[in-house]
Design a protein around this motif. Structure first.
Motif, PDB file in Angstrom:
ATOM      1  N   GLU A  63      -6.332   6.262  -5.682  1.00 60.22           N
ATOM      2  CA  GLU A  63      -7.542   5.509  -5.386  1.00 60.22           C
ATOM      3  C   GLU A  63      -7.496   4.200  -5.780  1.00 60.22           C
ATOM      4  OE1 GLU A  63     -11.026   7.339  -7.189  1.00 60.22           O
ATOM      5  OE2 GLU A  63     -10.699   9.360  -6.239  1.00 60.22           O
ATOM      6  N   PRO A  64      -6.840   3.408  -6.911  1.00 55.19           N
ATOM      7  CA  PRO A  64      -6.773   2.232  -7.176  1.00 55.19           C
ATOM      8  C   PRO A  64      -6.007   1.412  -6.011  1.00 55.19           C
ATOM      9  CG  PRO A  64      -6.383   3.402  -9.208  1.00 55.19           C
ATOM     10  CD  PRO A  64      -6.408   4.404  -7.803  1.00 55.19           C
ATOM     11  N   CYS A  72       0.858  -1.265  -0.037  1.00 54.88           N
ATOM     12  CA  CYS A  72       0.085  -0.002  -0.064  1.00 54.88           C
ATOM     13  C   CYS A  72       0.850   1.207   0.097  1.00 54.88           C
ATOM     14  CB  CYS A  72      -0.754   0.135   1.293  1.00 54.88           C
ATOM     15  SG  CYS A  72      -1.996   1.489   1.260  1.00 54.88           S
ATOM     16  N   THR A  73       1.812   1.166   0.878  1.00 56.97           N
ATOM     17  CA  THR A  73       2.817   2.462   0.753  1.00 56.97           C
ATOM     18  C   THR A  73       3.342   2.599  -0.180  1.00 56.97           C
ATOM     19  OG1 THR A  73       3.066   2.237   3.266  1.00 56.97           O
ATOM     20  CG2 THR A  73       4.730   3.369   2.103  1.00 56.97           C
ATOM     21  N   GLU A  74       3.923   1.543  -1.061  1.00 56.64           N
ATOM     22  CA  GLU A  74       4.568   1.879  -2.245  1.00 56.64           C
ATOM     23  C   GLU A  74       3.609   2.288  -3.409  1.00 56.64           C
ATOM     24  OE1 GLU A  74       6.839  -1.017  -5.357  1.00 56.64           O
ATOM     25  OE2 GLU A  74       7.261  -1.682  -3.451  1.00 56.64           O
ATOM     26  N   CYS A  75       2.433   1.644  -3.461  1.00 57.20           N
ATOM     27  CA  CYS A  75       1.538   1.925  -4.414  1.00 57.20           C
ATOM     28  C   CYS A  75       1.090   3.605  -4.271  1.00 57.20           C
ATOM     29  CB  CYS A  75       0.240   1.109  -4.034  1.00 57.20           C
ATOM     30  SG  CYS A  75      -1.063   1.563  -5.539  1.00 57.20           S
ATOM     31  N   VAL A  76       0.931   4.154  -3.109  1.00 57.23           N
ATOM     32  CA  VAL A  76       0.386   5.620  -2.925  1.00 57.23           C
ATOM     33  C   VAL A  76       1.536   6.498  -2.777  1.00 57.23           C
ATOM     34  CG1 VAL A  76      -1.521   4.796  -1.508  1.00 57.23           C
ATOM     35  CG2 VAL A  76       0.256   5.355  -0.260  1.00 57.23           C
ATOM     36  N   SER A  77       2.638   5.994  -2.815  1.00 57.55           N
ATOM     37  CA  SER A  77       3.792   7.072  -2.689  1.00 57.55           C
ATOM     38  C   SER A  77       4.036   8.013  -3.853  1.00 57.55           C
ATOM     39  CB  SER A  77       5.166   6.142  -2.637  1.00 57.55           C
ATOM     40  OG  SER A  77       6.455   6.903  -2.458  1.00 57.55           O
ATOM     41  N   TRP A 110      -6.199   1.731  -2.833  1.00 60.36           N
ATOM     42  CA  TRP A 110      -6.845   1.426  -1.327  1.00 60.36           C
ATOM     43  C   TRP A 110      -7.553   0.063  -1.429  1.00 60.36           C
ATOM     44  CZ3 TRP A 110      -4.573   4.998   0.286  1.00 60.36           C
ATOM     45  CH2 TRP A 110      -4.771   6.525  -0.234  1.00 60.36           C
ATOM     46  N   THR A 111      -7.692  -0.659  -2.317  1.00 56.60           N
ATOM     47  CA  THR A 111      -8.170  -2.190  -2.108  1.00 56.60           C
ATOM     48  C   THR A 111      -7.158  -2.888  -1.807  1.00 56.60           C
ATOM     49  OG1 THR A 111      -7.729  -2.579  -4.674  1.00 56.60           O
ATOM     50  CG2 THR A 111     -10.178  -1.910  -4.047  1.00 56.60           C
ATOM     51  N   SER A 112      -5.790  -2.594  -2.051  1.00 54.13           N
ATOM     52  CA  SER A 112      -4.690  -3.373  -1.733  1.00 54.13           C
ATOM     53  C   SER A 112      -4.364  -3.058   0.099  1.00 54.13           C
ATOM     54  CB  SER A 112      -3.448  -3.433  -2.584  1.00 54.13           C
ATOM     55  OG  SER A 112      -3.083  -2.221  -2.394  1.00 54.13           O
ATOM     56  N   CYS A 113      -4.805  -1.667   0.445  1.00 54.05           N
ATOM     57  CA  CYS A 113      -4.517  -1.380   1.660  1.00 54.05           C
ATOM     58  C   CYS A 113      -4.993  -2.048   2.686  1.00 54.05           C
ATOM     59  CB  CYS A 113      -4.682   0.276   1.915  1.00 54.05           C
ATOM     60  SG  CYS A 113      -3.773   1.102   0.607  1.00 54.05           S
ATOM     61  N   PRO A 114      -4.286  -2.438   3.869  1.00 49.40           N
ATOM     62  CA  PRO A 114      -4.967  -2.962   4.993  1.00 49.40           C
ATOM     63  C   PRO A 114      -6.158  -2.139   5.967  1.00 49.40           C
ATOM     64  CG  PRO A 114      -2.685  -2.464   5.682  1.00 49.40           C
ATOM     65  CD  PRO A 114      -2.707  -2.099   4.143  1.00 49.40           C
ATOM     66  N   ASP A 115      -6.806  -2.962   6.396  1.00 46.91           N
ATOM     67  CA  ASP A 115      -7.895  -2.022   7.420  1.00 46.91           C
ATOM     68  C   ASP A 115      -6.997  -1.530   8.407  1.00 46.91           C
ATOM     69  OD1 ASP A 115      -9.886  -2.208   5.649  1.00 46.91           O
ATOM     70  OD2 ASP A 115     -10.759  -4.016   6.704  1.00 46.91           O
ATOM     71  N   LEU A 116      -7.045  -0.408   9.078  1.00 43.46           N
ATOM     72  CA  LEU A 116      -6.378  -0.177  10.289  1.00 43.46           C
ATOM     73  C   LEU A 116      -7.226  -0.512  11.528  1.00 43.46           C
ATOM     74  CD1 LEU A 116      -5.072   3.700   9.256  1.00 43.46           C
ATOM     75  CD2 LEU A 116      -3.608   1.395   9.715  1.00 43.46           C
ATOM     76  N   PRO A 117      -6.674  -0.976  12.456  1.00 46.90           N
ATOM     77  CA  PRO A 117      -7.409  -1.352  13.848  1.00 46.90           C
ATOM     78  C   PRO A 117      -8.036   0.041  14.340  1.00 46.90           C
ATOM     79  CG  PRO A 117      -5.190  -2.036  13.967  1.00 46.90           C
ATOM     80  CD  PRO A 117      -5.311  -1.441  12.752  1.00 46.90           C
ATOM     81  N   GLY A 118      -9.258  -0.015  14.661  1.00 47.69           N
ATOM     82  CA  GLY A 118      -9.925   1.014  15.394  1.00 47.69           C
ATOM     83  C   GLY A 118     -10.032   2.375  14.560  1.00 47.69           C
ATOM     84  N   ALA A 119      -9.883   2.342  13.240  1.00 48.50           N
ATOM     85  CA  ALA A 119      -9.953   3.483  12.248  1.00 48.50           C
ATOM     86  C   ALA A 119     -11.362   3.311  12.022  1.00 48.50           C
ATOM     87  CB  ALA A 119      -8.931   3.300  11.376  1.00 48.50           C
ATOM     88  N   SER A 120     -11.889   4.742  11.725  1.00 48.60           N
ATOM     89  CA  SER A 120     -13.228   4.791  11.217  1.00 48.60           C
ATOM     90  C   SER A 120     -13.244   5.885  10.048  1.00 48.60           C
ATOM     91  CB  SER A 120     -14.212   4.897  12.204  1.00 48.60           C
ATOM     92  OG  SER A 120     -14.058   6.096  13.019  1.00 48.60           O
ATOM     93  N   MET A 121     -14.030   5.899   9.289  1.00 47.74           N
ATOM     94  CA  MET A 121     -13.852   7.033   8.136  1.00 47.74           C
ATOM     95  C   MET A 121     -15.158   7.828   8.381  1.00 47.74           C
ATOM     96  SD  MET A 121     -11.525   6.603   5.591  1.00 47.74           S
ATOM     97  CE  MET A 121     -10.303   5.445   5.236  1.00 47.74           C
TER      98      MET A 121
END
Length: 51
Positions: free
Chosen positions: A37-38, A24-29, A40-51
């Motif tokens: 935007e493409p 994810c970090t490499e993709c968004v860098s 985000w599907t490969s990015c992990p969910d963050l524990p306790g994060a809400s949007m």
């Protein structure tokens, strides 16, 4: 930042999560939010994060 610490802790405990976070970090860098935007599907969910 607590979400950064939580993400790092999760990556330390789970190699799959760590690989997903690195990809994810490499993709968004060096991309704008719109360009990333493409990624985000490969990015992990963050524990306790809400949007």
């Amino acid at each position: 930042m607590s979400c950064t610490s939580e993400c790092e802790d999760q990556a330390d405990a789970d190699s799959g999560y760590q690989e997903s976070a690195a990809a994810c970090t490499e993709c968004v860098s060096d991309r704008t939010c719109k360009e990333a935007e493409p990624c985000w599907t490969s990015c992990p969910d963050l524990p306790g994060a809400s949007m």
